[in-house]
Design a protein around this motif. Structure first.
Motif, mmCIF file in Angstrom:
data_model
loop_
_atom_site.group_PDB
_atom_site.id
_atom_site.type_symbol
_atom_site.label_atom_id
_atom_site.label_comp_id
_atom_site.label_asym_id
_atom_site.label_seq_id
_atom_site.Cartn_x
_atom_site.Cartn_y
_atom_site.Cartn_z
ATOM 1 N N GLN A 132 -8.885 -5.682 4.078
ATOM 2 C CA GLN A 132 -9.467 -5.992 5.384
ATOM 3 C C GLN A 132 -10.296 -4.834 5.925
ATOM 4 O O GLN A 132 -11.173 -5.033 6.768
ATOM 5 C CB GLN A 132 -8.355 -6.331 6.387
ATOM 6 N N HIS A 133 -10.017 -3.626 5.451
ATOM 7 C CA HIS A 133 -10.713 -2.434 5.936
ATOM 8 C C HIS A 133 -11.760 -1.920 4.949
ATOM 9 O O HIS A 133 -12.317 -0.841 5.158
ATOM 10 C CB HIS A 133 -9.691 -1.338 6.241
ATOM 11 N N ALA A 134 -12.025 -2.688 3.915
ATOM 12 C CA ALA A 134 -12.943 -2.224 2.867
ATOM 13 C C ALA A 134 -14.380 -2.090 3.357
ATOM 14 O O ALA A 134 -15.152 -1.294 2.807
ATOM 15 C CB ALA A 134 -12.883 -3.174 1.667
ATOM 16 N N ASP A 135 -14.763 -2.844 4.380
ATOM 17 C CA ASP A 135 -16.134 -2.779 4.894
ATOM 18 C C ASP A 135 -16.242 -1.957 6.168
ATOM 19 O O ASP A 135 -17.301 -1.948 6.806
ATOM 20 C CB ASP A 135 -16.659 -4.201 5.148
ATOM 21 N N ASN A 136 -15.176 -1.276 6.559
ATOM 22 C CA ASN A 136 -15.271 -0.380 7.721
ATOM 23 C C ASN A 136 -16.256 0.748 7.438
ATOM 24 O O ASN A 136 -16.362 1.206 6.284
ATOM 25 C CB ASN A 136 -13.912 0.257 8.025
ATOM 26 N N PRO A 137 -16.927 1.263 8.447
ATOM 27 C CA PRO A 137 -17.731 2.479 8.246
ATOM 28 C C PRO A 137 -16.876 3.728 8.040
ATOM 29 O O PRO A 137 -17.398 4.784 7.675
ATOM 30 C CB PRO A 137 -18.554 2.566 9.534
ATOM 31 N N ALA A 179 -11.868 -1.349 -1.432
ATOM 32 C CA ALA A 179 -12.305 -2.661 -1.927
ATOM 33 C C ALA A 179 -11.563 -3.074 -3.194
ATOM 34 O O ALA A 179 -11.356 -4.268 -3.431
ATOM 35 C CB ALA A 179 -13.807 -2.648 -2.181
ATOM 36 N N SER A 180 -11.141 -2.109 -4.007
ATOM 37 C CA SER A 180 -10.495 -2.441 -5.280
ATOM 38 C C SER A 180 -8.975 -2.459 -5.174
ATOM 39 O O SER A 180 -8.284 -2.642 -6.184
ATOM 40 C CB SER A 180 -10.912 -1.434 -6.356
ATOM 41 N N GLU A 181 -8.412 -2.291 -3.966
ATOM 42 C CA GLU A 181 -6.965 -2.299 -3.793
ATOM 43 C C GLU A 181 -6.423 -3.734 -3.821
ATOM 44 O O GLU A 181 -7.149 -4.693 -3.532
ATOM 45 C CB GLU A 181 -6.585 -1.632 -2.469
ATOM 46 N N THR A 182 -5.139 -3.880 -4.147
ATOM 47 C CA THR A 182 -4.543 -5.220 -4.188
ATOM 48 C C THR A 182 -4.035 -5.674 -2.829
ATOM 49 O O THR A 182 -3.864 -6.865 -2.607
ATOM 50 C CB THR A 182 -3.359 -5.257 -5.181
ATOM 51 N N LYS A 201 -5.555 5.039 4.495
ATOM 52 C CA LYS A 201 -5.016 3.772 5.009
ATOM 53 C C LYS A 201 -3.883 3.316 4.088
ATOM 54 O O LYS A 201 -4.041 3.276 2.860
ATOM 55 C CB LYS A 201 -6.115 2.724 5.065
ATOM 56 N N VAL A 202 -2.736 2.942 4.683
ATOM 57 C CA VAL A 202 -1.545 2.553 3.916
ATOM 58 C C VAL A 202 -1.034 1.210 4.425
ATOM 59 O O VAL A 202 -0.947 0.982 5.637
ATOM 60 C CB VAL A 202 -0.436 3.631 4.037
ATOM 61 N N ASP A 203 -0.699 0.329 3.497
ATOM 62 C CA ASP A 203 -0.005 -0.914 3.803
ATOM 63 C C ASP A 203 1.492 -0.618 3.782
ATOM 64 O O ASP A 203 2.060 -0.303 2.730
ATOM 65 C CB ASP A 203 -0.365 -1.972 2.748
ATOM 66 N N ARG A 204 2.148 -0.713 4.929
ATOM 67 C CA ARG A 204 3.562 -0.338 4.994
ATOM 68 C C ARG A 204 4.431 -1.266 4.156
ATOM 69 O O ARG A 204 5.553 -0.896 3.783
ATOM 70 C CB ARG A 204 4.039 -0.322 6.444
ATOM 71 N N LYS A 255 -0.591 -8.734 -6.900
ATOM 72 C CA LYS A 255 -1.675 -9.536 -6.338
ATOM 73 C C LYS A 255 -2.881 -9.435 -7.260
ATOM 74 O O LYS A 255 -3.114 -8.407 -7.889
ATOM 75 C CB LYS A 255 -2.061 -9.086 -4.923
ATOM 76 N N ASP A 256 -3.641 -10.534 -7.299
ATOM 77 C CA ASP A 256 -4.889 -10.578 -8.072
ATOM 78 C C ASP A 256 -4.672 -10.164 -9.523
ATOM 79 O O ASP A 256 -5.471 -9.419 -10.100
ATOM 80 C CB ASP A 256 -5.951 -9.684 -7.420
ATOM 81 N N GLY A 257 -3.569 -10.625 -10.099
ATOM 82 C CA GLY A 257 -3.307 -10.361 -11.503
ATOM 83 C C GLY A 257 -2.759 -8.986 -11.808
ATOM 84 O O GLY A 257 -2.559 -8.647 -12.977
ATOM 85 N N LYS A 258 -2.484 -8.180 -10.781
ATOM 86 C CA LYS A 258 -2.048 -6.798 -11.004
ATOM 87 C C LYS A 258 -0.675 -6.567 -10.392
ATOM 88 O O LYS A 258 -0.476 -6.744 -9.190
ATOM 89 C CB LYS A 258 -3.062 -5.825 -10.388
ATOM 90 N N ALA A 259 0.270 -6.158 -11.212
ATOM 91 C CA ALA A 259 1.584 -5.725 -10.744
ATOM 92 C C ALA A 259 1.617 -4.205 -10.784
ATOM 93 O O ALA A 259 1.267 -3.595 -11.803
ATOM 94 C CB ALA A 259 2.682 -6.306 -11.631
ATOM 95 N N HIS A 260 2.028 -3.572 -9.686
ATOM 96 C CA HIS A 260 2.024 -2.109 -9.682
ATOM 97 C C HIS A 260 2.988 -1.574 -8.632
ATOM 98 O O HIS A 260 3.613 -2.343 -7.896
ATOM 99 C CB HIS A 260 0.606 -1.568 -9.450
ATOM 100 N N LEU A 261 3.116 -0.285 -8.578
ATOM 101 C CA LEU A 261 3.972 0.518 -7.702
ATOM 102 C C LEU A 261 5.425 0.478 -8.162
ATOM 103 O O LEU A 261 6.005 -0.577 -8.370
ATOM 104 C CB LEU A 261 3.869 0.080 -6.237
ATOM 105 N N ASN A 262 5.974 1.674 -8.287
ATOM 106 C CA ASN A 262 7.360 1.849 -8.668
ATOM 107 C C ASN A 262 8.254 1.164 -7.632
ATOM 108 O O ASN A 262 8.099 1.386 -6.435
ATOM 109 C CB ASN A 262 7.655 3.353 -8.722
ATOM 110 N N ALA A 263 9.171 0.333 -8.066
ATOM 111 C CA ALA A 263 9.992 -0.447 -7.137
ATOM 112 C C ALA A 263 10.989 0.446 -6.404
ATOM 113 O O ALA A 263 11.331 1.548 -6.852
ATOM 114 C CB ALA A 263 10.712 -1.558 -7.885
#
Length: 678
Positions: free
Chosen positions: A15-20, A6-9, A78-81, A464-472
């Motif tokens: 989309q998967h934050a409410d999965n069981p 839920a707290s990911e950018t 879960k990973v966003d490619r 996204k959502d005001g947060k820049a992250h991850l090593n380029a």
């Protein structure tokens, strides 16, 4: 209760934050838990616009009974490619080595707690079908295998890591580099070219912009009509097909058929940036009016739907709306008839193919250009001008009606590499068509990246959502450097040249394989993973190594910095032997080889600004493969010696190629004559 996503950018993770399913993002917490509990990892990699990712989510990840099996047996990650292309590259390669089948998305891999894969696949249905096992039963068997066969898994993992490492190319000594791989790729592309429908191979068909760019440039420079035909005909057929949004502009990711008629409906930023550049080049070469239409529509779509208020470009639009693929884009013929007047119907129905049987899932029609406008005009008894006006009014009505539908989802994360591709495409279009609004769009994205995702010489990959992250990654630096070189040609600014040099320095410092040559996909200070790839083959996007080679060479010639040229040559020497064996998939690297063998032409304009702009516009509107044009105002200061030319009362053009420079040219006609000869 929402899980840890839920707290990911990433919109895909959200989309998967409410999965069981008790999902974790990739990170220390999940990896530590797997090790402590000796549970295998279920790694699921996908992206927001992926149709089959949504199917598997609805079938399995939203089902409490399936989720219970997942949560009991595995640590689920879960990973966003799109945010983590490093992980995606590693595990796609591992999937191929384990299964001898191509991967895709969703990618479903089962790992040991030490991140090593021992089994995998792509989409798995909840119940057995498509000759695939049901997902719950498969998971039970995989978990049982993991706990019962540790020695076998250990041996397999040792072999897998060795195989991955063997794929990392090291510097060879090929001797003199020559044009043989360029000729080989030209033959390969001619052999796989679909002479009837354009493109390469059979269905599914992807745009392959790197290959088309190679054909256009090599065909132009070598006066090779076969290569030029491949590029022209493919661009023409794609523009007439359903892979292109005939109402709103922009290209979908690929066509499921040979004819470009039915796409997989997601629209990706990374396709449309290079295609904008290609269609602008095609117009500059041939002044084809269809190319102009495609560029105008697509640039309009980018600004209207894909640019954020802060200036960055969003990533993609989903294929699905209301849980149906393509629902936003397709039509019932009766609906079209209700919207259009009789004169509009007479021309637009045959032009877009609405008078033919449905071409999408038995009931709907996805618009294509089914008949030349001249034929539709003749059959309806109107002249060409009237027909064009009727098609335009029909198009506007259908577009307005479509805008009232429920829209596909939009992935609103900002990726540096994809933004860079669009910055280059929009800038090239702005130069060719003299559109200041398109240039302003590109500059807004570049400014956002510099202000928000760049600090102390380093880029972050995503925002996204005001947060820049991850090593380029390599692609972020290489594509952005390439885009800045395009911006410098549209509107020279010394701070852009300075930024380009800073990016080049980071490429050499953080990504170059100093012993083996070439560039790793991840930086030297990146998170340690089971493998560190060095990508060379083009996929949907050009390879980072290919674009780095081209951009470093161009920047080296522009600034006179020999270290950039030397790094590019080291990279070429790494990949040259591979290209000699098989040039397929190496169009980007071989474009770099072409510019190594025949350096790009550098044209520097000095003198009165207004006259400079006229010359600059002439050069932009004339296709000149592998050349850079920079116009320097009298106020430009602190320039590198290679382009620090004297200012005169009249405009002068200084033309250099490699170490050879012509005397200054002081008339536009003389400059164009020189360029036409070479």
């Amino acid at each position: 209760m929402p899980n840890r996503l839920a707290s990911e950018t990433s919109p895909y993770l959200q989309q998967h934050a409410d999965n069981p399913v008790d999902w974790y993002p990739w990170g220390e917490e999940a990896l530590r838990l797997a090790a402590e509990q000796d549970r295998p990892i279920l790694l699921s990699i996908g992206y927001s616009a992926c149709h089959w990712c949504h199917v598997m989510a609805h079938e399995s990840f939203e089902d409490p009974a399936v989720a219970e099996v997942m949560n009991t047996l595995f640590v689920n990650i879960k990973v966003d490619r799109e945010e983590r292309p490093d992980l995606d590259q590693i595990y796609q390669s591992a999937h191929y080595m384990l299964t001898q089948r191509n991967g895709g998305w969703p990618l479903t891999m089962f790992l040991t707690p030490s991140q090593l894969p021992f089994f995998g696949g792509t989409y798995f249905p909840k119940a057995p079908r498509y000759n695939l096992p049901g997902f719950p039963d498969l998971m039970r068997r995989v978990a049982e295998f993991y706990h019962a066969n540790r020695d076998e898994i250990e041996q397999q993992n040792t072999s897998l890591v060795d195989a991955l490492e063997r794929n990392v190319l090291r510097q060879a000594n090929p001797g003199e580099l020559n044009a043989a791989p360029l000729d080989s790729l030209s033959r390969d592309l001619a052999h796989t070219f679909d002479a009837k429908y354009g493109g390469f191979g059979d269905a599914p068909k992807f745009p392959h912009p790197a290959e088309l760019d190679f054909c256009l440039a090599q065909g132009f420079l070598k006066r090779d009509e076969k290569l030029l035909h491949i590029a022209r005909f493919t661009l023409e057929r794609m523009a007439a097909g359903g892979i292109y949004d005939q109402l709103g502009g922009g290209f979908c990711r690929y066509s499921v058929d040979r004819y470009w008629a039915i796409p997989h409906f997601e629209k990706m930023l990374y396709d449309n940036g290079p295609l904008l550049k290609l269609y602008s080049d095609w117009y500059a070469l041939d002044k084809n009016p269809r190319a102009a239409d495609v560029v105008a529509q697509t640039a309009g779509w980018v600004i209207r739907e894909m640019q954020a208020p802060h200036g960055g470009y969003y990533s993609s639009l989903d294929a699905d709306s209301e849980h149906e693929e393509g629902k936003f884009y397709v039509w019932h013929t009766e609906e079209v008839r209700r919207l259009l007047s009789e004169p509009e119907q007479a021309v637009a129905l045959p032009y877009f193919g609405f008078d033919q049987p449905p071409n999408f899932e038995e009931k709907h029609w996805n618009p294509i250009i089914a008949k030349p406008l001249a034929d539709a005009a003749m059959e309806s008894g109107v002249d060409a001008g009237q027909a064009r006006a009727l098609v335009a009014s029909a198009q506007a009505k259908l577009f307005a009606a479509r805008e009232q539908r429920i829209r596909p989802g939009r992935d609103e994360k900002i990726l540096v590499s994809w933004n860079a591709l669009m910055i280059k495409g929009m800038t090239r279009a702005a130069r060719v068509f003299g559109r200041d609004d398109w240039l302003a769009s590109a500059r807004a994205s570049a400014a956002f990246i510099r202000e928000t995702l760049y600090a102390d010489g380093r880029l972050t990959a995503t925002f996204k959502d005001g947060k820049a992250h991850l090593n380029a990654y390599l692609d972020d630096y290489a594509f952005l450097l390439d885009a800045l070189l395009e911006l410098l040609q549209a509107d020279f600014r010394a701070d852009d040249l300075e930024w380009a040099s800073e990016l080049a320095e980071t490429l050499l410092e953080q990504f170059e394989d100093r012993d083996g040559g070439g560039f790793y996909f991840t930086s030297h200070d990146h998170e340690a993973l089971i493998h560190r790839p060095k990508t060379v083959h083009d996929n949907a996007m050009a390879s980072g190594n290919g674009r780095a080679i081209v951009a470093l060479q161009r920047l080296g010639h522009l600034t006179g910095e020999q270290r950039y040229l030397a790094a590019a040559e080291r990279a070429l020497r790494v990949f040259y032997t591979t290209a000699v064996r098989s040039a397929t998939g190496l169009a980007s690297v071989l474009s770099g080889l072409a510019e190594y063998l025949a350096p790009p032409r550098i044209i520097v304009l000095t003198g009165p600004v207004e006259t400079q702009r006229q010359w600059q516009a002439d050069l932009a509107q004339t296709y000149g493969a592998r050349q850079l044009v920079v116009a320097l105002s009298p106020e430009a200061k602190n320039l590198p010696p290679a382009i620090a030319k004297p200012q005169h009362e009249r405009v002068n053009a200084w033309v250099c190629q490699g170490v050879s420079c012509l005397p200054p040219i002081d008339t536009r006609e003389a400059l164009l004559a020189v360029l036409q000869k070479s």
